[in-house]
Design an enzyme around this catalytic site. Structure first.
Site, PDB file in Angstrom:
ATOM      1  N   CYS A  37     -23.756 -42.157 -35.179  1.00  0.00           N
ATOM      2  CA  CYS A  37     -24.440 -41.399 -34.134  1.00  0.00           C
ATOM      3  C   CYS A  37     -23.358 -40.781 -33.247  1.00  0.00           C
ATOM      4  CB  CYS A  37     -25.399 -42.294 -33.344  1.00  0.00           C
ATOM      5  SG  CYS A  37     -24.597 -43.665 -32.477  1.00  0.00           S
ATOM      6  N   LEU A  38     -23.561 -40.724 -31.948  1.00  0.00           N
ATOM      7  CA  LEU A  38     -22.537 -40.161 -31.067  1.00  0.00           C
ATOM      8  C   LEU A  38     -21.501 -41.206 -30.691  1.00  0.00           C
ATOM      9  CD1 LEU A  38     -21.392 -37.837 -29.396  1.00  0.00           C
ATOM     10  CD2 LEU A  38     -22.889 -38.564 -27.527  1.00  0.00           C
TER      11      LEU A  38
END
Length: 111
Positions: free
Chosen positions: A72-73
């Site tokens: 993800c981030l």
């Protein structure tokens, strides 16, 4: 190595995980960020299934033995996704952490 160890391993960063995934036949880089985040830049060859839509991941990745490398981030959503995927019966779902640490090229605009 136990279940939680696979979800929260810190012995590798995302760059090392992507390199490992490249050598694993049939593996999938799974980006669980939103579609807009994905369009803004993602790892080449990755597949986007946002965390909020993960219950329908079998429409995209049906084989439960597919090695999944999830990001993800920053690593929070990917940890939740890896746990959810394991609970859904996927045999190998590894939390790679966040794309924020990625040093390679990104692809923009694709979905």
């Amino acid at each position: 190595m136990g279940f939680l160890d696979k979800l929260f391993r810190k012995d590798k960063d995302i760059n090392a995980w992507v390199q490992e995934a490249a050598g694993v036949a049939g593996s999938v880089l799974l980006d669980v960020r939103t579609r807009e985040e994905y369009r803004q830049g993602h790892i080449p060859g990755s597949v986007n299934v946002p965390l909020g839509e993960l219950a329908a991941v079998d429409e995209t990745i049906s084989a439960k033995d597919t090695p999944l490398y999830v990001y993800c981030l920053s690593g929070g959503r990917s940890a939740r996704a890896a746990a959810q995927l394991s609970g859904m019966g996927y045999a190998s779902a590894v939390n790679m952490g966040g794309i924020a640490g990625w040093k390679g090229n990104v692809v923009k605009g694709e979905t």
